[in-house]
Design a protein around this motif. Structure first.
Motif, PDB file in Angstrom:
ATOM      1  N   PHE A   9     -16.166 -55.599  36.416  1.00  0.00           N
ATOM      2  CA  PHE A   9     -16.620 -56.277  37.613  1.00  0.00           C
ATOM      3  C   PHE A   9     -15.760 -55.871  38.800  1.00  0.00           C
ATOM      4  O   PHE A   9     -14.538 -55.754  38.675  1.00  0.00           O
ATOM      5  CB  PHE A   9     -16.525 -57.799  37.433  1.00  0.00           C
ATOM      6  CG  PHE A   9     -17.430 -58.340  36.371  1.00  0.00           C
ATOM      7  CD1 PHE A   9     -18.715 -58.755  36.678  1.00  0.00           C
ATOM      8  CD2 PHE A   9     -17.001 -58.431  35.053  1.00  0.00           C
ATOM      9  CE1 PHE A   9     -19.553 -59.266  35.700  1.00  0.00           C
ATOM     10  CE2 PHE A   9     -17.829 -58.935  34.064  1.00  0.00           C
ATOM     11  CZ  PHE A   9     -19.113 -59.355  34.381  1.00  0.00           C
ATOM     12  N   SER A  10     -16.396 -55.679  39.949  1.00  0.00           N
ATOM     13  CA  SER A  10     -15.631 -55.378  41.156  1.00  0.00           C
ATOM     14  C   SER A  10     -16.178 -56.177  42.320  1.00  0.00           C
ATOM     15  O   SER A  10     -17.336 -56.605  42.314  1.00  0.00           O
ATOM     16  CB  SER A  10     -15.668 -53.884  41.488  1.00  0.00           C
ATOM     17  OG  SER A  10     -16.909 -53.517  42.072  1.00  0.00           O
ATOM     18  N   ALA A  11     -15.316 -56.382  43.306  1.00  0.00           N
ATOM     19  CA  ALA A  11     -15.697 -57.091  44.523  1.00  0.00           C
ATOM     20  C   ALA A  11     -14.662 -56.771  45.580  1.00  0.00           C
ATOM     21  O   ALA A  11     -13.570 -56.289  45.281  1.00  0.00           O
ATOM     22  CB  ALA A  11     -15.774 -58.595  44.273  1.00  0.00           C
TER      23      ALA A  11
ATOM     24  N   LYS B 134     -11.547 -63.315  38.095  1.00  0.00           N
ATOM     25  CA  LYS B 134     -11.943 -64.629  37.603  1.00  0.00           C
ATOM     26  C   LYS B 134     -13.168 -64.528  36.706  1.00  0.00           C
ATOM     27  O   LYS B 134     -13.226 -65.140  35.628  1.00  0.00           O
ATOM     28  CB  LYS B 134     -12.219 -65.561  38.783  1.00  0.00           C
ATOM     29  CG  LYS B 134     -12.622 -66.969  38.390  1.00  0.00           C
ATOM     30  CD  LYS B 134     -12.856 -67.824  39.629  1.00  0.00           C
ATOM     31  CE  LYS B 134     -13.299 -69.236  39.261  1.00  0.00           C
ATOM     32  NZ  LYS B 134     -13.546 -70.070  40.470  1.00  0.00           N
ATOM     33  N   VAL B 135     -14.169 -63.756  37.143  1.00  0.00           N
ATOM     34  CA  VAL B 135     -15.375 -63.575  36.340  1.00  0.00           C
ATOM     35  C   VAL B 135     -15.037 -62.877  35.034  1.00  0.00           C
ATOM     36  O   VAL B 135     -15.459 -63.303  33.949  1.00  0.00           O
ATOM     37  CB  VAL B 135     -16.439 -62.785  37.132  1.00  0.00           C
ATOM     38  CG1 VAL B 135     -17.633 -62.448  36.243  1.00  0.00           C
ATOM     39  CG2 VAL B 135     -16.893 -63.573  38.348  1.00  0.00           C
ATOM     40  N   ALA B 136     -14.272 -61.797  35.107  1.00  0.00           N
ATOM     41  CA  ALA B 136     -13.940 -61.033  33.907  1.00  0.00           C
ATOM     42  C   ALA B 136     -13.153 -61.867  32.904  1.00  0.00           C
ATOM     43  O   ALA B 136     -13.426 -61.830  31.693  1.00  0.00           O
ATOM     44  CB  ALA B 136     -13.158 -59.784  34.288  1.00  0.00           C
TER      45      ALA B 136
ATOM     46  N   ALA C  42     -14.900 -57.585  29.057  1.00  0.00           N
ATOM     47  CA  ALA C  42     -14.993 -57.617  30.515  1.00  0.00           C
ATOM     48  C   ALA C  42     -13.645 -57.290  31.135  1.00  0.00           C
ATOM     49  O   ALA C  42     -12.591 -57.664  30.622  1.00  0.00           O
ATOM     50  CB  ALA C  42     -15.460 -58.991  30.986  1.00  0.00           C
ATOM     51  N   SER C  43     -13.691 -56.574  32.269  1.00  0.00           N
ATOM     52  CA  SER C  43     -12.482 -56.241  33.015  1.00  0.00           C
ATOM     53  C   SER C  43     -12.810 -56.296  34.496  1.00  0.00           C
ATOM     54  O   SER C  43     -13.957 -56.537  34.882  1.00  0.00           O
ATOM     55  CB  SER C  43     -11.974 -54.843  32.625  1.00  0.00           C
ATOM     56  OG  SER C  43     -12.963 -53.853  32.892  1.00  0.00           O
TER      57      SER C  43
ATOM     58  N   LEU D 194     -25.755 -61.060  35.565  1.00  0.00           N
ATOM     59  CA  LEU D 194     -26.189 -59.922  34.753  1.00  0.00           C
ATOM     60  C   LEU D 194     -25.036 -59.380  33.912  1.00  0.00           C
ATOM     61  O   LEU D 194     -25.219 -59.038  32.735  1.00  0.00           O
ATOM     62  CB  LEU D 194     -26.764 -58.836  35.654  1.00  0.00           C
ATOM     63  CG  LEU D 194     -28.075 -59.216  36.344  1.00  0.00           C
ATOM     64  CD1 LEU D 194     -28.480 -58.150  37.359  1.00  0.00           C
ATOM     65  CD2 LEU D 194     -29.192 -59.426  35.326  1.00  0.00           C
ATOM     66  N   GLY D 195     -23.852 -59.294  34.511  1.00  0.00           N
ATOM     67  CA  GLY D 195     -22.708 -58.813  33.749  1.00  0.00           C
ATOM     68  C   GLY D 195     -22.428 -59.674  32.533  1.00  0.00           C
ATOM     69  O   GLY D 195     -22.126 -59.163  31.443  1.00  0.00           O
TER      70      GLY D 195
END
Length: 236
Positions: free
Chosen positions: A56-58, A66-68, A75-76, A43-44
């Motif tokens: 993005f956070s986890a 990695k995703v950002a 994206a951050s 979705l992001g």
């Protein structure tokens, strides 16, 4: 029902830049994700492509980074607390067993904010909290653990592989059901559904979201908006 149709007709005419009223209307929508796996990442990415800023956070910050990094300058990455503070809308995209702990940690940071709940409870994976959500409905259960947030259920009923494949498909778009007790939270969520390439279908309040959680008829239902409305129709 007439009032809801009138409201939704007005929302249809709104441009994406007008999705939030007041001083925020001229600013790009900011989204924080709590979770950067299949749901948060999928979705992001769709929202970044639509021009939104997404943090993005986890628990594993390396995964969020990695995703950002794969999505460019909009994206951050940050901690869950940072993502909650960052987002105008915050996406909850974690295994449902994490909901009680995250509620304790993030409820204060999410005060007054829209929490878009894309989680799903599964007893085999999530234990007692899933049984609670199955009994009471995932929507009311999530709201109970995040009492200060404006919870909206959405994006939980369709597989992420389907969302990636069907985003911005030729008309008619795939319908995405949403439900909330907070009518003022609907406009930005509706526009996020559209920005991702889908057609929002407002089902009702959080209790009605049971219809599209696991174990119910609307879960994994892939229909356009007209067909989805007909399949999940009910009297208010």
């Amino acid at each position: 029902m007439i009032a809801r149709r009138t409201m939704l007709a007005g929302l249809t005419a709104l441009p994406f830049s007008a999705r939030i009223s007041g001083a925020q209307a001229a600013s790009p929508l900011k989204i924080g994700t709590i979770g950067a796996g299949q749901v948060g990442g999928t979705l992001g990415a769709l929202w970044v492509k639509a021009g939104c800023r997404v943090m993005f956070s986890a628990r594993d910050l390396a995964q969020a980074r990695k995703v950002a990094q794969s999505l460019g300058p909009l994206a951050s990455a940050g901690t869950p607390q940072e993502a909650a503070a960052f987002g105008d809308v915050v996406l909850l995209a974690v295994p449902y067993r994490a909901v009680p702990e995250l509620g304790r940690e993030l409820n204060a940071a999410l005060a007054g904010k829209i929490l878009l709940d894309a989680t799903n409870p599964y007893s085999y994976r999530d234990g007692a909290i899933a049984d609670e959500a199955d009994r009471d409905g995932a929507g009311p259960t999530t709201q109970r653990y995040f009492p200060n947030a404006r919870v909206v259920r959405g994006f939980n009923s369709i597989a992420m592989s389907t969302l990636r494949r069907e985003a911005h498909r030729a008309p008619p778009p795939l319908g995405v059901p949403v439900a909330t007790n907070h009518q003022d939270a609907l406009p930005p969520v509706i526009e996020l559904v559209r920005a991702a390439g889908f057609d929002p279908v407002v089902i009702g309040n959080l209790s009605s979201a049971t219809r599209f959680q696991p174990g119910h008829a609307g879960f994994l239902m892939e229909r356009n908006a007209t067909e989805l409305k007909a399949a999940l129709a009910h009297d208010d």
